[in-house]
Design a protein around this motif. Structure first.
Motif, PDB file in Angstrom:
ATOM      1  N   ILE A 143       8.030  20.547  22.852  1.00 17.57           N
ATOM      2  CA  ILE A 143       8.767  21.691  23.389  1.00 17.57           C
ATOM      3  C   ILE A 143       9.459  21.207  24.660  1.00 17.57           C
ATOM      4  N   VAL A 144      10.793  21.186  24.643  1.00 17.34           N
ATOM      5  CA  VAL A 144      11.560  20.699  25.795  1.00 17.34           C
ATOM      6  C   VAL A 144      12.112  21.899  26.556  1.00 17.34           C
ATOM      7  N   HIS A 145      11.598  22.089  27.777  1.00 21.66           N
ATOM      8  CA  HIS A 145      12.051  23.178  28.651  1.00 21.66           C
ATOM      9  C   HIS A 145      13.185  22.661  29.532  1.00 21.66           C
ATOM     10  N   ARG A 146      14.278  23.414  29.591  1.00 20.43           N
ATOM     11  CA  ARG A 146      15.370  23.086  30.522  1.00 20.43           C
ATOM     12  C   ARG A 146      15.583  24.301  31.415  1.00 20.43           C
TER      13      ARG A 146
ATOM     14  N   VAL B 299      -0.761  19.085  29.128  1.00 25.16           N
ATOM     15  CA  VAL B 299       0.110  19.215  27.947  1.00 25.16           C
ATOM     16  C   VAL B 299       1.451  18.496  28.121  1.00 25.16           C
ATOM     17  N   THR B 300       1.731  17.948  29.310  1.00 23.82           N
ATOM     18  CA  THR B 300       3.034  17.337  29.580  1.00 23.82           C
ATOM     19  C   THR B 300       3.158  15.968  28.908  1.00 23.82           C
ATOM     20  N   VAL B 301       4.337  15.728  28.339  1.00 22.91           N
ATOM     21  CA  VAL B 301       4.634  14.451  27.686  1.00 22.91           C
ATOM     22  C   VAL B 301       5.615  13.636  28.517  1.00 22.91           C
ATOM     23  N   GLN B 302       6.639  14.292  29.077  1.00 24.99           N
ATOM     24  CA  GLN B 302       7.668  13.599  29.847  1.00 24.99           C
ATOM     25  C   GLN B 302       8.432  14.613  30.683  1.00 24.99           C
ATOM     26  N   GLY B 303       9.030  14.161  31.787  1.00 27.23           N
ATOM     27  CA  GLY B 303       9.804  15.065  32.629  1.00 27.23           C
ATOM     28  C   GLY B 303      11.033  14.401  33.208  1.00 27.23           C
TER      29      GLY B 303
ATOM     30  N   GLY C  21      16.741  22.859  37.699  1.00 31.37           N
ATOM     31  CA  GLY C  21      17.185  21.493  37.422  1.00 31.37           C
ATOM     32  C   GLY C  21      16.073  20.627  36.861  1.00 31.37           C
ATOM     33  N   GLY C  22      14.930  21.248  36.562  1.00 32.13           N
ATOM     34  CA  GLY C  22      13.795  20.519  35.998  1.00 32.13           C
ATOM     35  C   GLY C  22      13.792  20.566  34.482  1.00 32.13           C
ATOM     36  N   VAL C  23      13.414  19.453  33.870  1.00 30.08           N
ATOM     37  CA  VAL C  23      13.287  19.361  32.416  1.00 30.08           C
ATOM     38  C   VAL C  23      11.885  18.861  32.117  1.00 30.08           C
ATOM     39  N   LEU C  24      11.188  19.515  31.197  1.00 36.06           N
ATOM     40  CA  LEU C  24       9.801  19.159  30.914  1.00 36.06           C
ATOM     41  C   LEU C  24       9.534  19.250  29.416  1.00 36.06           C
ATOM     42  N   ALA C  25       9.029  18.155  28.858  1.00 38.67           N
ATOM     43  CA  ALA C  25       8.618  18.126  27.459  1.00 38.67           C
ATOM     44  C   ALA C  25       7.104  18.273  27.392  1.00 38.67           C
ATOM     45  N   THR C  26       6.628  19.197  26.575  1.00 41.06           N
ATOM     46  CA  THR C  26       5.189  19.445  26.446  1.00 41.06           C
ATOM     47  C   THR C  26       4.767  19.354  24.982  1.00 41.06           C
TER      48      THR C  26
END
Length: 463
Positions: A349-352, A109-113, A128-133
């Motif tokens: 969905i951008v997780h920070r 499901v990951t798009v970018q990190g 400190g991780g950022v993940l767009a799904t």
């Protein structure tokens, strides 16, 4: 009693012999086990006859979903190709944190990190991780302390006020701040947050209302703090009428307390059941945003984030009233949250998790340590970082290592050298536990622009 209800009772009602039986029993046990069996069976029968009517119901919505379009539970494997990513300050980040990001980049499901320069290892996503799904939310990608945030209030009072009123400021912090699991304010305050429909419509959240009310305006343990210090405004800050100069300021760091922790625990459990993953990445289990649980978590998460803000607002209100001073401007931001944002033109969905939102023109505050300055920043909107920046200096040593490496006397020496008064805290929060904030800021110059700073002078933390 509802606790005695069995699958056979539901089959007699006409329920299909599939996973809907398990869903029904799970929801009943979780939310309705103290009610009469006859009452529960009557309601369950209504859901069976007309599941569409119950699609968004707190107790029966998940069962209705199972009757209409069952969620497929299957093992998800990591893909071979990593999604695109960027790492800022790679030489300052431990290998375990990088590996955690690499694993997250292989989720289907990951798009970018991205990884911020203050990053260190955590659970699921690194801090400190950022993940767009794509249409999926990862509870552990948000973190346990949902909506953990910074809030900086600046008073139109010269910085010299601190030196002249040091004892008074210490007393105000001691008397009007509460920390940890047990401390609450004697005088409770109401807030509009408690009128939110989520406290009625989501059964789990409904049970947490009393705890949330009692903990309003309190701070967590660990690295959470409330501190007085000196804010230096170097450049014009949007929305701030104060001219460049040095002012008395109040900075707080905390999250959504027991409310957020309970939400995180509950929906992480549901995610792991619905989205099995290999053991080394099981904390990255996600909820599909098209499902009942995905939508319910999203609503609960946003409530927890707004509650975290309400807690900070209450802390700053109590302290400003105790001082008899009016706040001139407040700068604030979440750093444990998920947002719906466009990534390369697609809504994701951008997780920070331990990262500051830094879209173009967005204000934020990035703290250092109890002896190091923090910085007032404005985002540059860097797409490679998913419009993000660090949430602080980041830990250099774990809590357990700090306890074996540093002594209370060493900590006191560092505080004295930097003219900082400390109330509470243990050696695992010693200034030496953190990375050099100035190095971290240098490594993210392309992510944020510095408009000012904050230097701690009187720090209050949990005992």
């Amino acid at each position: 009693m509802g606790s005695k209800l069995s699958g056979k009772d539901l089959i007699k009602l006409g329920f299909p012999k599939n996973n809907t039986i398990n869903i029904a029993l799970g929801q009943i046990h979780r939310y309705r086990k103290k009610e009469k069996k006859s009452t529960i069976l009557k309601e369950a029968g209504q859901v069976l006859l007309n599941p569409e009517k119950y699609k968004n119901h707190g107790t029966w919505g998940k069962l209705a979903e199972g009757l209409i379009a069952p969620v497929e539970v299957r093992m998800h494997e990591l893909i071979n190709q990593r999604a695109p990513f960027s790492i800022f300050g790679e030489n300052e980040i431990d290998e375990q944190a990088k590996q955690q990001l690499y694993n997250a980049l292989k989720l289907p499901v990951t798009v970018q990190g991205a990884l911020m320069p203050d990053a260190h290892s955590g659970y699921g996503l690194p801090i400190g991780g950022v993940l767009a799904t794509d249409n999926a939310v990862i509870p552990y990608g948000v973190g346990v302390d949902i909506g953990c945030r910074m809030s900086l209030s600046v008073f139109d009072i010269p910085a010299g006020y601190i030196q002249g009123k040091k004892e008074r400021l210490q007393g105000v912090l001691k008397d009007h701040t509460k920390f940890g699991m047990k401390e609450t304010h004697d005088k409770k305050m109401d807030h509009e947050i408690f009128s939110r429909p989520e406290f009625v419509e989501i059964p789990l959240v409904k049970k947490l209302l009393d705890k949330a009310y009692k903990q309003l305006g309190t701070s967590g343990g660990g690295n959470h703090f409330v501190e007085f210090g000196i804010a230096e405004i170097k450049r014009e800050i949007p929305g701030c009428k104060l001219p460049p100069g040095e002012y008395l300021a109040l900075l707080s760091h905390s999250g959504s307390r027991g409310l957020g922790a309970s939400i995180a625990k509950h929906y992480t459990y549901l995610a792991t059941k619905q989205c099995p993953l290999p053991k080394n990445v099981q904390h990255l289990a996600w909820l599909d945003m098209d499902t009942h649980d995905g939508q319910e978590y999203w609503a609960a998460m946003n409530l927890a984030g707004d509650y975290a803000k309400a807690c900070h607002d209450n802390i700053h209100l109590r302290l400003s009233r105790a001082l008899g001073k009016r706040i001139a401007v407040t700068i604030e931001n979440h750093h444990n949250f998920a947002w719906k944002e466009k990534v390369n033109g697609k809504e994701c969905i951008v997780h920070r998790k331990g990262a500051t939102p830094a879209s173009e023109g967005q204000l934020g505050i990035i703290p250092g340590s109890m002896t190091a300055p923090g910085y007032i920043v404005i985002g540059r909107g860097n797409a490679d970082s998913l419009n993000s920046a660090s949430h602080g200096a980041g830990r250099l040593f774990s809590r357990s290592r700090c306890k074996s490496m540093f002594t209370r006397n060493e900590m006191k020496k560092a505080l004295k050298e930097n003219d900082v008064t400390l109330i509470g805290a243990s050696v695992d929060e010693a200034p030496m536990a953190y990375k050099d904030i100035n190095t971290v800021m240098r490594l993210q110059e392309e992510l944020v622009e510095v408009l000012g700073s904050f230097r701690p002078r009187i720090v209050r933390m949990d005992k």
